[in-house]
Scaffold this motif. Structure first.
Motif, PDB file in Angstrom:
ATOM      1  N   GLY A 154      -6.147  10.768 -10.246  1.00  0.00           N
ATOM      2  CA  GLY A 154      -4.991  10.242 -10.939  1.00  0.00           C
ATOM      3  C   GLY A 154      -4.398  11.261 -11.894  1.00  0.00           C
ATOM      4  N   LEU A 155      -5.257  11.940 -12.657  1.00  0.00           N
ATOM      5  CA  LEU A 155      -4.786  12.959 -13.583  1.00  0.00           C
ATOM      6  C   LEU A 155      -4.093  14.098 -12.850  1.00  0.00           C
ATOM      7  CD1 LEU A 155      -7.794  13.187 -16.073  1.00  0.00           C
ATOM      8  CD2 LEU A 155      -5.501  12.338 -16.587  1.00  0.00           C
ATOM      9  N   ALA A 156      -4.679  14.548 -11.746  1.00  0.00           N
ATOM     10  CA  ALA A 156      -4.109  15.664 -10.997  1.00  0.00           C
ATOM     11  C   ALA A 156      -2.767  15.297 -10.382  1.00  0.00           C
ATOM     12  CB  ALA A 156      -5.083  16.115  -9.911  1.00  0.00           C
ATOM     13  N   LEU A 157      -2.619  14.033 -10.018  1.00  0.00           N
ATOM     14  CA  LEU A 157      -1.383  13.576  -9.383  1.00  0.00           C
ATOM     15  C   LEU A 157      -0.347  13.097 -10.389  1.00  0.00           C
ATOM     16  CD1 LEU A 157      -3.111  11.618  -6.497  1.00  0.00           C
ATOM     17  CD2 LEU A 157      -1.563  13.561  -6.163  1.00  0.00           C
ATOM     18  N   GLY A 158      -0.748  12.970 -11.641  1.00  0.00           N
ATOM     19  CA  GLY A 158       0.153  12.429 -12.636  1.00  0.00           C
ATOM     20  C   GLY A 158       0.438  10.966 -12.419  1.00  0.00           C
ATOM     21  N   ALA A 159      -0.551  10.254 -11.899  1.00  0.00           N
ATOM     22  CA  ALA A 159      -0.378   8.840 -11.552  1.00  0.00           C
ATOM     23  C   ALA A 159      -1.445   8.005 -12.226  1.00  0.00           C
ATOM     24  CB  ALA A 159      -0.457   8.657 -10.038  1.00  0.00           C
ATOM     25  N   ASP A 160      -1.130   6.741 -12.420  1.00  0.00           N
ATOM     26  CA  ASP A 160      -2.147   5.795 -12.874  1.00  0.00           C
ATOM     27  C   ASP A 160      -3.221   5.727 -11.795  1.00  0.00           C
ATOM     28  OD1 ASP A 160      -3.624   3.344 -13.263  1.00  0.00           O
ATOM     29  OD2 ASP A 160      -2.080   2.796 -14.715  1.00  0.00           O
ATOM     30  N   SER A 185       4.607  13.143 -12.786  1.00  0.00           N
ATOM     31  CA  SER A 185       4.784  14.567 -12.494  1.00  0.00           C
ATOM     32  C   SER A 185       5.859  14.812 -11.446  1.00  0.00           C
ATOM     33  CB  SER A 185       3.461  15.174 -12.025  1.00  0.00           C
ATOM     34  OG  SER A 185       3.065  14.587 -10.792  1.00  0.00           O
ATOM     35  N   GLY A 186       6.492  13.742 -10.947  1.00  0.00           N
ATOM     36  CA  GLY A 186       7.534  13.882  -9.941  1.00  0.00           C
ATOM     37  C   GLY A 186       7.027  13.836  -8.518  1.00  0.00           C
ATOM     38  N   THR A 187       5.732  13.584  -8.342  1.00  0.00           N
ATOM     39  CA  THR A 187       5.132  13.529  -7.017  1.00  0.00           C
ATOM     40  C   THR A 187       5.307  12.144  -6.413  1.00  0.00           C
ATOM     41  OG1 THR A 187       3.467  15.151  -7.636  1.00  0.00           O
ATOM     42  CG2 THR A 187       3.000  13.801  -5.697  1.00  0.00           C
ATOM     43  N   VAL A 188       5.730  12.104  -5.151  1.00  0.00           N
ATOM     44  CA  VAL A 188       5.780  10.844  -4.422  1.00  0.00           C
ATOM     45  C   VAL A 188       4.440  10.679  -3.713  1.00  0.00           C
ATOM     46  CG1 VAL A 188       6.906   9.531  -2.597  1.00  0.00           C
ATOM     47  CG2 VAL A 188       8.269  10.975  -4.120  1.00  0.00           C
ATOM     48  N   LEU A 189       3.705   9.651  -4.082  1.00  0.00           N
ATOM     49  CA  LEU A 189       2.372   9.466  -3.520  1.00  0.00           C
ATOM     50  C   LEU A 189       2.433   9.118  -2.038  1.00  0.00           C
ATOM     51  CD1 LEU A 189       0.366   7.483  -6.220  1.00  0.00           C
ATOM     52  CD2 LEU A 189       0.321   9.927  -5.726  1.00  0.00           C
ATOM     53  N   SER A 190       1.456   9.622  -1.333  1.00  0.00           N
ATOM     54  CA  SER A 190       1.227   9.277   0.074  1.00  0.00           C
ATOM     55  C   SER A 190      -0.230   9.576   0.362  1.00  0.00           C
ATOM     56  CB  SER A 190       2.122  10.095   1.006  1.00  0.00           C
ATOM     57  OG  SER A 190       1.748  11.463   0.982  1.00  0.00           O
ATOM     58  N   GLU A 191      -0.728   9.077   1.466  1.00  0.00           N
ATOM     59  CA  GLU A 191      -2.115   9.375   1.833  1.00  0.00           C
ATOM     60  C   GLU A 191      -2.309  10.879   1.980  1.00  0.00           C
ATOM     61  OE1 GLU A 191      -5.010   8.551   5.628  1.00  0.00           O
ATOM     62  OE2 GLU A 191      -3.998   6.826   4.726  1.00  0.00           O
ATOM     63  N   ARG A 249      -3.589   1.684  -3.510  1.00  0.00           N
ATOM     64  CA  ARG A 249      -2.600   1.347  -2.500  1.00  0.00           C
ATOM     65  C   ARG A 249      -2.886   2.070  -1.188  1.00  0.00           C
ATOM     66  NH1 ARG A 249       2.131  -0.839  -4.795  1.00  0.00           N
ATOM     67  NH2 ARG A 249       2.124  -0.851  -7.084  1.00  0.00           N
ATOM     68  N   TYR A 250      -3.650   3.141  -1.267  1.00  0.00           N
ATOM     69  CA  TYR A 250      -3.891   3.985  -0.104  1.00  0.00           C
ATOM     70  C   TYR A 250      -5.345   3.993   0.347  1.00  0.00           C
ATOM     71  CZ  TYR A 250       0.634   5.507  -1.762  1.00  0.00           C
ATOM     72  OH  TYR A 250       1.935   5.513  -2.174  1.00  0.00           O
ATOM     73  N   PHE A 251      -6.269   3.884  -0.604  1.00  0.00           N
ATOM     74  CA  PHE A 251      -7.691   3.930  -0.271  1.00  0.00           C
ATOM     75  C   PHE A 251      -8.419   2.836  -1.046  1.00  0.00           C
ATOM     76  CE2 PHE A 251      -6.002   8.240   0.034  1.00  0.00           C
ATOM     77  CZ  PHE A 251      -6.267   8.504   1.374  1.00  0.00           C
ATOM     78  N   ARG A 252      -9.154   2.030  -0.332  1.00  0.00           N
ATOM     79  CA  ARG A 252      -9.825   0.895  -0.966  1.00  0.00           C
ATOM     80  C   ARG A 252     -11.035   1.318  -1.788  1.00  0.00           C
ATOM     81  NH1 ARG A 252      -9.757  -3.862   3.686  1.00  0.00           N
ATOM     82  NH2 ARG A 252      -7.508  -3.792   4.087  1.00  0.00           N
ATOM     83  N   ARG A 290       0.793  -1.215   0.000  1.00  0.00           N
ATOM     84  CA  ARG A 290       0.000   0.000   0.000  1.00  0.00           C
ATOM     85  C   ARG A 290       0.836   1.281   0.000  1.00  0.00           C
ATOM     86  NH1 ARG A 290      -4.551   0.353   4.185  1.00  0.00           N
ATOM     87  NH2 ARG A 290      -5.211   1.983   2.754  1.00  0.00           N
ATOM     88  N   ARG A 291       2.149   1.172   0.105  1.00  0.00           N
ATOM     89  CA  ARG A 291       2.979   2.361   0.095  1.00  0.00           C
ATOM     90  C   ARG A 291       3.987   2.290  -1.049  1.00  0.00           C
ATOM     91  NH1 ARG A 291      -0.647   3.460   2.391  1.00  0.00           N
ATOM     92  NH2 ARG A 291      -0.946   4.307   4.464  1.00  0.00           N
ATOM     93  N   ARG A 292       4.027   3.346  -1.840  1.00  0.00           N
ATOM     94  CA  ARG A 292       4.920   3.389  -2.982  1.00  0.00           C
ATOM     95  C   ARG A 292       5.728   4.671  -2.913  1.00  0.00           C
ATOM     96  NH1 ARG A 292       2.885   4.529  -9.148  1.00  0.00           N
ATOM     97  NH2 ARG A 292       4.922   5.043 -10.013  1.00  0.00           N
ATOM     98  N   ARG A 293       7.049   4.544  -2.971  1.00  0.00           N
ATOM     99  CA  ARG A 293       7.891   5.726  -2.876  1.00  0.00           C
ATOM    100  C   ARG A 293       8.390   6.193  -4.235  1.00  0.00           C
ATOM    101  NH1 ARG A 293       5.842   7.617   1.005  1.00  0.00           N
ATOM    102  NH2 ARG A 293       7.489   9.192   0.989  1.00  0.00           N
ATOM    103  N   LYS A 294       8.086   5.460  -5.285  1.00  0.00           N
ATOM    104  CA  LYS A 294       8.520   5.855  -6.611  1.00  0.00           C
ATOM    105  C   LYS A 294       7.685   7.053  -7.075  1.00  0.00           C
ATOM    106  CE  LYS A 294       9.051   4.122 -11.320  1.00  0.00           C
ATOM    107  NZ  LYS A 294       8.845   2.954 -12.225  1.00  0.00           N
ATOM    108  N   PRO A 295       8.357   8.120  -7.571  1.00  0.00           N
ATOM    109  CA  PRO A 295       7.607   9.304  -8.002  1.00  0.00           C
ATOM    110  C   PRO A 295       6.689   8.995  -9.176  1.00  0.00           C
ATOM    111  CG  PRO A 295       9.933   9.808  -7.714  1.00  0.00           C
ATOM    112  CD  PRO A 295       9.806   8.318  -7.655  1.00  0.00           C
ATOM    113  N   THR A 296       5.610   9.763  -9.282  1.00  0.00           N
ATOM    114  CA  THR A 296       4.709   9.662 -10.428  1.00  0.00           C
ATOM    115  C   THR A 296       5.334  10.382 -11.622  1.00  0.00           C
ATOM    116  OG1 THR A 296       3.559  11.716  -9.920  1.00  0.00           O
ATOM    117  CG2 THR A 296       2.767   9.723  -8.833  1.00  0.00           C
TER     118      THR A 296
END
Length: 238
Positions: free
Chosen positions: A50-56, A19-25, A62-65, A11-17
């Motif tokens: 996802g679009l705003a965060l630059g993430a799939d 856009s360069g953002t590291v996801l967290s809750e 991984r953070y919210f079910r 549930r925790r991923r440290r690889k940047p998206t």
């Protein structure tokens, strides 16, 4: 979002998206609050986040079910922001007044989120801290536990009720909000003393009073009533 369960270890991923953002809750909740402020409740979807965060979008699982899980996190974040910096002074009425006004101010500063999440019970960290703090203020003041719980209930429901009501008004489009505010001047102030003598007698006062929130006075009335109940329990009279 759906009810798919992602193992805790994943549930925790440290690889940047992208856009360069590291996801967290925390990052996701902050982005959700921003999207809500900009676009309203329709913005709270996994695709938009996802679009705003630059993430799939699937990375959010991984953070919210579920979307509701995210909504509860947003609600808890508002509670946490309302408490930030608050410290008890030992004056129970002043302490509760400060908490109530903080809740009201915080929710009005995030009207879209307040309308969507302000009435939810999260069971999360910030909410638990708020419940603990408010009950602590009441118990230290000398309220027996049954009375402390009842006053806690009334205090929180009053504060959240006014916060959500005022936030909903704040979230109205500008023309609609101005039209609502203008009703007191344009319609009520012109009612006849023959058909509506009480409104006519107080029209100017109504116009000024209804432009603001009734919460500060309602809060003071509740605290005064609670103080009177405490005095009676101590046999002090009122």
């Amino acid at each position: 979002m759906n009810d798919r369960v992602v193992p805790e270890a994943q549930r925790r991923r440290r690889k940047p998206t992208k856009s360069g953002t590291v996801l967290s809750e925390e990052v996701i909740v902050e982005t959700a609050l921003r999207l809500l402020a900009q676009h309203g409740s329709e913005a709270l979807t996994v695709r938009r986040l996802g679009l705003a965060l630059g993430a799939d979008p699937t990375a959010l699982y991984r953070y919210f079910r579920t979307a509701d899980d995210l909504l509860l996190a947003v609600a808890d974040e508002l509670i946490g922001r309302a408490q930030c910096g608050w410290e008890p002074t030992g004056d129970w009425q002043a302490d509760l007044r400060a908490i109530g006004l903080r809740i009201h101010s915080c929710y009005r500063s995030h009207p879209q989120a307040a309308r969507l999440a302000g009435y939810r019970t999260t069971g999360r960290r910030h909410e638990a801290a708020a419940v603990e703090n408010i009950l602590g203020v009441l118990r230290r003041a000398g309220f027996p536990d049954p009375e402390a719980v009842r006053i806690y209930h009334a205090f929180v429901d009053q504060g959240l009720g006014f916060a959500i009501l005022d936030a909903a008004a704040d979230a109205l489009p500008g023309p609609a909000r101005q039209a609502d505010e203008g009703v007191w001047q344009e319609r009520y102030a012109r009612l006849s003393t023959h058909t509506h003598p009480n409104i006519a007698a107080t029209a100017g006062l109504l116009t000024r009073e209804m432009a603001g929130s009734g919460y500060p006075l309602a809060l003071d009335l509740l605290l005064a009533a609670a103080a009177a109940r405490l005095a009676l329990l101590r046999g002090e009279g009122v």
